[in-house]
Write a protein that holds these residues in place. Structure first.
Motif, mmCIF file in Angstrom:
data_model
loop_
_atom_site.group_PDB
_atom_site.id
_atom_site.type_symbol
_atom_site.label_atom_id
_atom_site.label_comp_id
_atom_site.label_asym_id
_atom_site.label_seq_id
_atom_site.Cartn_x
_atom_site.Cartn_y
_atom_site.Cartn_z
ATOM 1 N N GLU A 177 -1.117 7.565 6.377
ATOM 2 C CA GLU A 177 -1.538 6.195 6.663
ATOM 3 C C GLU A 177 -0.694 5.285 5.779
ATOM 4 O OE1 GLU A 177 -5.695 4.021 7.508
ATOM 5 O OE2 GLU A 177 -5.512 4.819 5.481
ATOM 6 N N THR A 178 0.074 4.404 6.409
ATOM 7 C CA THR A 178 0.959 3.511 5.667
ATOM 8 C C THR A 178 0.319 2.155 5.407
ATOM 9 O OG1 THR A 178 2.021 2.832 7.727
ATOM 10 C CG2 THR A 178 3.049 4.635 6.501
ATOM 11 N N GLU A 179 -0.675 1.817 6.194
ATOM 12 C CA GLU A 179 -1.525 0.637 6.011
ATOM 13 C C GLU A 179 -2.755 0.871 6.864
ATOM 14 O OE1 GLU A 179 -0.117 -2.988 8.453
ATOM 15 O OE2 GLU A 179 1.731 -1.900 8.003
ATOM 16 N N PRO A 180 -3.830 0.123 6.650
ATOM 17 C CA PRO A 180 -5.038 0.379 7.455
ATOM 18 C C PRO A 180 -4.731 0.310 8.955
ATOM 19 C CG PRO A 180 -5.562 -1.079 5.634
ATOM 20 C CD PRO A 180 -4.052 -0.924 5.642
ATOM 21 N N GLY A 181 -5.072 1.383 9.665
ATOM 22 C CA GLY A 181 -4.870 1.423 11.107
ATOM 23 C C GLY A 181 -3.459 1.755 11.555
ATOM 24 N N VAL A 182 -2.593 2.159 10.621
ATOM 25 C CA VAL A 182 -1.215 2.536 10.982
ATOM 26 C C VAL A 182 -0.896 3.878 10.334
ATOM 27 C CG1 VAL A 182 1.236 1.920 10.886
ATOM 28 C CG2 VAL A 182 -0.488 0.121 11.149
ATOM 29 N N VAL A 183 -0.442 4.832 11.152
ATOM 30 C CA VAL A 183 -0.039 6.146 10.651
ATOM 31 C C VAL A 183 1.406 6.426 11.053
ATOM 32 C CG1 VAL A 183 -2.365 7.123 10.622
ATOM 33 C CG2 VAL A 183 -0.946 7.362 12.671
ATOM 34 N N GLU A 184 2.055 7.268 10.244
ATOM 35 C CA GLU A 184 3.439 7.632 10.526
ATOM 36 C C GLU A 184 3.676 9.091 10.180
ATOM 37 O OE1 GLU A 184 6.247 5.146 8.463
ATOM 38 O OE2 GLU A 184 5.512 3.327 9.416
ATOM 39 N N MET A 228 0.847 -1.185 0.000
ATOM 40 C CA MET A 228 0.000 0.000 0.000
ATOM 41 C C MET A 228 0.891 1.246 0.000
ATOM 42 S SD MET A 228 -2.710 1.131 2.936
ATOM 43 C CE MET A 228 -3.296 2.794 2.972
ATOM 44 N N SER A 229 0.549 2.204 -0.814
ATOM 45 C CA SER A 229 1.278 3.462 -0.798
ATOM 46 C C SER A 229 0.749 4.325 0.344
ATOM 47 C CB SER A 229 1.129 4.175 -2.129
ATOM 48 O OG SER A 229 -0.227 4.473 -2.366
ATOM 49 N N LYS A 230 1.522 5.312 0.717
ATOM 50 C CA LYS A 230 1.124 6.196 1.805
ATOM 51 C C LYS A 230 -0.049 7.073 1.376
ATOM 52 C CE LYS A 230 5.652 6.673 3.951
ATOM 53 N NZ LYS A 230 6.665 7.630 4.401
ATOM 54 N N ILE A 231 -1.020 7.224 2.278
ATOM 55 C CA ILE A 231 -2.159 8.110 2.054
ATOM 56 C C ILE A 231 -2.035 9.259 3.052
ATOM 57 C CG2 ILE A 231 -4.665 8.346 2.130
ATOM 58 C CD1 ILE A 231 -4.800 5.300 1.552
ATOM 59 N N LYS A 232 -1.931 10.471 2.540
ATOM 60 C CA LYS A 232 -1.786 11.624 3.417
ATOM 61 C C LYS A 232 -3.105 11.929 4.104
ATOM 62 C CE LYS A 232 0.262 16.136 3.746
ATOM 63 N NZ LYS A 232 0.813 17.294 3.084
ATOM 64 N N GLN A 233 -3.040 12.154 5.414
ATOM 65 C CA GLN A 233 -4.220 12.540 6.177
ATOM 66 C C GLN A 233 -4.374 14.065 6.156
ATOM 67 O OE1 GLN A 233 -3.951 10.826 10.142
ATOM 68 N NE2 GLN A 233 -5.106 9.063 9.447
ATOM 69 N N PRO A 234 -5.573 14.545 6.454
ATOM 70 C CA PRO A 234 -5.808 15.995 6.486
ATOM 71 C C PRO A 234 -5.058 16.689 7.622
ATOM 72 C CG PRO A 234 -7.867 14.794 6.316
ATOM 73 C CD PRO A 234 -6.803 13.785 6.623
ATOM 74 N N ASN A 235 -4.861 17.972 7.430
ATOM 75 C CA ASN A 235 -4.394 18.870 8.474
ATOM 76 C C ASN A 235 -5.510 19.861 8.744
ATOM 77 O OD1 ASN A 235 -1.713 17.885 7.270
ATOM 78 N ND2 ASN A 235 -1.015 19.085 9.015
ATOM 79 N N SER A 236 -5.352 20.624 9.812
ATOM 80 C CA SER A 236 -6.311 21.694 10.100
ATOM 81 C C SER A 236 -5.565 23.024 10.111
ATOM 82 C CB SER A 236 -6.996 21.453 11.446
ATOM 83 O OG SER A 236 -6.097 21.724 12.491
ATOM 84 N N ARG A 237 -6.281 24.071 10.452
ATOM 85 C CA ARG A 237 -5.654 25.391 10.526
ATOM 86 C C ARG A 237 -4.963 25.619 11.867
ATOM 87 N NH1 ARG A 237 -10.438 27.703 7.598
ATOM 88 N NH2 ARG A 237 -9.622 28.146 5.523
ATOM 89 N N HIS A 238 -5.645 25.267 12.989
ATOM 90 C CA HIS A 238 -5.187 25.746 14.291
ATOM 91 C C HIS A 238 -4.805 24.685 15.316
ATOM 92 C CE1 HIS A 238 -6.155 29.704 12.911
ATOM 93 N NE2 HIS A 238 -7.387 29.326 12.637
#
Length: 156
Positions: A29-36, A1-11
């Protein structure tokens, strides 16, 4: 699985891109349920010379563990922290790249159990946390206001 970028916020202190005193972390997200993420802490977050303040360490672990259950950008799962148990194994340095990992452990529908760790460049675990995150109650966060929060995936 390729990395999926998660959202950021403003503040947000951890991920808010417009927060002048924030950490500005970008999660993948590097795989389901794993973030880096990779982060090099600046000197102004140190507790004593060369060492990242323990409260900042805890804040990073808190955010990262919850992000393991965040889900997709268009239908995010927002939670607040019910319990955070941090184990400080070694000093976490400022000025050096850190690898930060979050893992989903168990989904209990209304709340989740998750884990997060901070590693140095050699792969040694410096700090870790077990967390319980609780779903934000329905009606407490207007999901139609995500644009106003700046909640989106920003380009690298």
């Amino acid at each position: 699985m390729s990395k999926i970028k998660q959202p950021n916020s403003r503040h947000c202190f951890i991920c808010g891109l417009e927060n002048p005193i924030g950490l500005h972390l970008h999660f993948y997200e590097t795989e389901p349920g794993v973030v880096e993420t990779i982060y090099t802490a600046p000197d102004h977050f140190q507790g004593y010379p060369g060492v990242l303040h323990g409260g900042i360490v805890a804040a990073i672990l808190d955010e990262t563990s919850g992000r393991a259950f965040m889900g997709s950008a268009d239908a995010p799962r927002f939670m607040f922290t019910g319990k955070l148990e941090v184990k400080y194994r070694k000093n976490v340095p400022v000025g050096k790249p850190l690898k930060i990992v979050g893992k989903a452990i168990k989904d209990r529908k209304k709340f989740v159990e998750a884990w997060a760790g901070i590693y140095d460049e050699s792969g040694e675990l410096l700090a870790e946390a077990n967390a319980i995150h609780i779903n934000v109650p329905q009606g407490k966060l207007d999901m139609s206001q995500l644009d106003e929060l700046g909640w989106k995936v920003y380009p690298d």
